[in-house]
Design a protein around this motif. Sequence first.
Motif, PDB file in Angstrom:
ATOM      1  N   LEU A  73       0.830  -1.204   0.000  1.00 19.13           N
ATOM      2  CA  LEU A  73       0.000   0.000   0.000  1.00 19.13           C
ATOM      3  C   LEU A  73       0.867   1.257   0.000  1.00 19.13           C
ATOM      4  CD1 LEU A  73      -2.674  -1.085   2.649  1.00 19.13           C
ATOM      5  CD2 LEU A  73      -3.027  -0.888   0.179  1.00 19.13           C
ATOM      6  N   VAL A  74       1.926   1.232   0.815  1.00 15.90           N
ATOM      7  CA  VAL A  74       2.834   2.384   0.881  1.00 15.90           C
ATOM      8  C   VAL A  74       3.536   2.579  -0.463  1.00 15.90           C
ATOM      9  CG1 VAL A  74       4.840   3.372   2.062  1.00 15.90           C
ATOM     10  CG2 VAL A  74       3.184   2.004   3.352  1.00 15.90           C
ATOM     11  N   ALA A  75       3.968   1.483  -1.078  1.00 20.70           N
ATOM     12  CA  ALA A  75       4.638   1.571  -2.381  1.00 20.70           C
ATOM     13  C   ALA A  75       3.710   2.162  -3.438  1.00 20.70           C
ATOM     14  CB  ALA A  75       5.128   0.186  -2.813  1.00 20.70           C
ATOM     15  N   LEU A  76       2.428   1.853  -3.367  1.00 17.88           N
ATOM     16  CA  LEU A  76       1.471   2.419  -4.319  1.00 17.88           C
ATOM     17  C   LEU A  76       1.347   3.932  -4.149  1.00 17.88           C
ATOM     18  CD1 LEU A  76      -1.336  -0.306  -4.133  1.00 17.88           C
ATOM     19  CD2 LEU A  76       0.263   0.076  -6.015  1.00 17.88           C
ATOM     20  N   VAL A  77       1.304   4.387  -2.899  1.00 12.99           N
ATOM     21  CA  VAL A  77       1.244   5.833  -2.642  1.00 12.99           C
ATOM     22  C   VAL A  77       2.521   6.508  -3.124  1.00 12.99           C
ATOM     23  CG1 VAL A  77       1.076   7.619  -0.866  1.00 12.99           C
ATOM     24  CG2 VAL A  77      -0.311   5.552  -0.679  1.00 12.99           C
ATOM     25  N   ARG A 402      -4.428  15.438  -0.657  1.00 14.56           N
ATOM     26  CA  ARG A 402      -5.615  14.922  -1.337  1.00 14.56           C
ATOM     27  C   ARG A 402      -6.884  15.611  -0.814  1.00 14.56           C
ATOM     28  NH1 ARG A 402      -4.391  10.153  -4.282  1.00 14.56           N
ATOM     29  NH2 ARG A 402      -2.487   9.118  -3.549  1.00 14.56           N
ATOM     30  N   PHE A 403      -6.931  15.865   0.496  1.00 18.73           N
ATOM     31  CA  PHE A 403      -8.077  16.577   1.058  1.00 18.73           C
ATOM     32  C   PHE A 403      -8.186  17.993   0.495  1.00 18.73           C
ATOM     33  CE2 PHE A 403      -8.190  13.418   4.593  1.00 18.73           C
ATOM     34  CZ  PHE A 403      -9.546  13.135   4.544  1.00 18.73           C
ATOM     35  N   LYS A 404      -7.071  18.528   0.036  1.00 13.43           N
ATOM     36  CA  LYS A 404      -7.082  19.861  -0.572  1.00 13.43           C
ATOM     37  C   LYS A 404      -7.444  19.807  -2.059  1.00 13.43           C
ATOM     38  CE  LYS A 404      -3.850  22.254   2.483  1.00 13.43           C
ATOM     39  NZ  LYS A 404      -2.670  23.144   2.517  1.00 13.43           N
ATOM     40  N   GLY A 405      -7.619  18.597  -2.572  1.00 15.63           N
ATOM     41  CA  GLY A 405      -8.020  18.463  -3.969  1.00 15.63           C
ATOM     42  C   GLY A 405      -6.958  17.925  -4.899  1.00 15.63           C
ATOM     43  N   TRP A 406      -5.819  17.484  -4.353  1.00 17.86           N
ATOM     44  CA  TRP A 406      -4.734  16.993  -5.198  1.00 17.86           C
ATOM     45  C   TRP A 406      -5.121  15.684  -5.875  1.00 17.86           C
ATOM     46  CZ3 TRP A 406      -0.689  13.096  -3.640  1.00 17.86           C
ATOM     47  CH2 TRP A 406       0.302  12.957  -4.632  1.00 17.86           C
ATOM     48  N   ARG A 407      -4.939  15.655  -7.166  1.00 23.50           N
ATOM     49  CA  ARG A 407      -5.066  14.431  -7.949  1.00 23.50           C
ATOM     50  C   ARG A 407      -3.732  14.213  -8.664  1.00 23.50           C
ATOM     51  NH1 ARG A 407      -8.776  14.761 -12.227  1.00 23.50           N
ATOM     52  NH2 ARG A 407      -8.683  17.033 -12.146  1.00 23.50           N
ATOM     53  N   PRO A 408      -2.966  13.186  -8.257  1.00 19.64           N
ATOM     54  CA  PRO A 408      -1.635  12.968  -8.843  1.00 19.64           C
ATOM     55  C   PRO A 408      -1.694  12.987 -10.363  1.00 19.64           C
ATOM     56  CG  PRO A 408      -2.001  11.452  -7.037  1.00 19.64           C
ATOM     57  CD  PRO A 408      -3.301  12.145  -7.270  1.00 19.64           C
ATOM     58  N   ALA A 409      -0.690  13.630 -10.980  1.00 14.16           N
ATOM     59  CA  ALA A 409      -0.721  13.851 -12.425  1.00 14.16           C
ATOM     60  C   ALA A 409       0.458  13.228 -13.158  1.00 14.16           C
ATOM     61  CB  ALA A 409      -0.772  15.353 -12.707  1.00 14.16           C
ATOM     62  N   GLY A 410       1.156  12.313 -12.514  1.00  9.78           N
ATOM     63  CA  GLY A 410       2.245  11.638 -13.206  1.00  9.78           C
ATOM     64  C   GLY A 410       1.722  10.612 -14.188  1.00  9.78           C
ATOM     65  N   ASP A 411       2.629   9.919 -14.849  1.00  7.32           N
ATOM     66  CA  ASP A 411       2.244   8.902 -15.819  1.00  7.32           C
ATOM     67  C   ASP A 411       1.715   7.643 -15.154  1.00  7.32           C
ATOM     68  OD1 ASP A 411       2.767  10.274 -18.145  1.00  7.32           O
ATOM     69  OD2 ASP A 411       4.896   9.803 -18.061  1.00  7.32           O
ATOM     70  N   TRP A 412       2.015   7.468 -13.855  1.00  8.92           N
ATOM     71  CA  TRP A 412       1.555   6.285 -13.131  1.00  8.92           C
ATOM     72  C   TRP A 412       0.584   6.749 -12.049  1.00  8.92           C
ATOM     73  CZ3 TRP A 412       1.105   3.906  -8.472  1.00  8.92           C
ATOM     74  CH2 TRP A 412       0.947   2.510  -8.491  1.00  8.92           C
ATOM     75  N   ARG A 413      -0.685   6.340 -12.162  1.00  4.95           N
ATOM     76  CA  ARG A 413      -1.719   6.831 -11.246  1.00  4.95           C
ATOM     77  C   ARG A 413      -2.652   5.692 -10.839  1.00  4.95           C
ATOM     78  NH1 ARG A 413      -1.496  10.265 -15.527  1.00  4.95           N
ATOM     79  NH2 ARG A 413      -3.431   9.441 -16.431  1.00  4.95           N
ATOM     80  N   LEU A 414      -3.241   5.840  -9.652  1.00  2.00           N
ATOM     81  CA  LEU A 414      -4.212   4.868  -9.150  1.00  2.00           C
ATOM     82  C   LEU A 414      -5.644   5.279  -9.457  1.00  2.00           C
ATOM     83  CD1 LEU A 414      -2.657   4.170  -5.632  1.00  2.00           C
ATOM     84  CD2 LEU A 414      -2.555   2.685  -7.643  1.00  2.00           C
ATOM     85  N   GLY A 415      -5.825   6.491  -9.917  1.00  2.00           N
ATOM     86  CA  GLY A 415      -7.166   6.961 -10.217  1.00  2.00           C
ATOM     87  C   GLY A 415      -8.007   7.117  -8.968  1.00  2.00           C
TER      88      GLY A 415
END
Length: 511
Positions: A73-77, A402-415
């Motif tokens: 789980l940590v590696a995914l984050v 994430r609570f502030k609205g961050w959605r990761p924008a790299g090429d690898w994402r969990l959606g």
Amino acid sequence: MNNNKAARHSREITAEGDSTHFTRSMGVVETLSLGFTYMSPLGAIAALMPFGLMTAGPPSIWWLPIVAAGQLLVALVFGEVVSQYPITGGIYPWARRLWGKRYAWLAAWIYLCALIVTITSFTQFAVPYVGSLFGFVPSNAQGFLIVIGLLLLALAMNMGGTKTLGAVARIGFYAEIVGVIGYGLYLLAFQRHNSVSVFFHAMGTGGGAPYSSTFLLAALTGLFLFYGFEACGDVAEEVRRPGRTIPRAMILTVLCGLVSAGMAFLGFILAAPDLQSIVDGTITTDPVSAILDGTVGPWGTKVFLIVTLTAFLSCVLSLEAALSRLVFAFARDEMLPGSTYLSRLSKHGTPRVAMLFACAAPVALSVFVLIAPNSLPRFTAFAVCGIYICFHMVTFAALRMRFKGWRPAGDWRLGRAGFAVNVLALMWGVAAILILARPGSGDLAFLDRWIVVAGLVVVIVSGLGYMVVARPWGRSTAPSGDALEVAERMRAARLPATARSDDAPLSQPSQ
């Protein structure tokens, strides 16, 4: 920002070209090898399998899948973070970009101290294997010389550049595979003396206490093993297509670690001719060597020792590489005394001054261990807990963003799954830290019972004291707390990974 500072921070994400830049020469295999050899399942099993057996019996093996699941789980984050920020230094730049300079400084300070202790401890664990290979029991002075020799040899290999680092990491990876999977499979196939049912039998451990408490005491069997995957991100600016390569390498490191360590654990325990004596602690020699002597004979044991020492050396190499990149990233932001020198890159694109520090600090700590050899277990316990705290300073910072609205924008994402995974990773981290910080047995002295907490207090207080006096974040012009803004710009620009990671404007502070 003056020209020198501007040049320094433009290098934070750009990483190719002339002698002032890193060289991107590592692919998935090299990056996986670096993380895997840092994790070193072979070394961890050799050091902690006897501890697990004597503490909670064969069921201690179940800590391997438990911890692997949490660390996955940590590696995914981490994968989402490094994909947006493929920056050398790992924990430090991730925490800085997710939260801020003060927060990142403290996280990196704890991580730096924990890495120095980890390098020292792991090198010390190699000493008896050197003695066994050459047929002698090392004295304290001889052990010290062996440690210094291993540290200097790892330094010399690191000085050879990124390609040498990747090549040696691959050799260490293959040695780990031979040692844990090769021997494990052989023992499972041809040398079984025990039934699989032993993994559900405490075999008298616990002394009458509830087995749940006994089983909890053996948690270090897995907790010590499953970190090191973050080293894949420590060398981000030396990796080709880091936004995709590093997340995959981190995930594979955890999964390969589980398979290889589990195979070795199964093989050694099921092949033990006298398992009860190992659990009871009445085997006078090293239990791993005792099992091998009784199954593969002296020559098979010698081969195992050579493979083990190869894995140890490769692990020390990977640890020194991770520490040197952390120091370089810290110094590049002018967060350390002597930052001008520590942030220099050689003509081969390696941080050689930082590498010298990464070797010299464990050498200095090894002098203290020589004087007070009984201090080593205390150092090791602090190192494990300190690294877990640093990990979850990052997962906490990511969840806050994430609570502030961050959605990761790299090429690898969990959606959409990213938020839930982040919450579960942080919950796992809190549980792991509480397990590691638990006091020892009531018959120990107060300091020995609370040694992990005491060590953390010393490191945190000293770090906060330096922050108050020196105000290191005030000298840094590095960007911080900009994960939301950078993600929005990256999505708007729709840049591919290679262009994004080499785009200078994204490395500048947010306005």
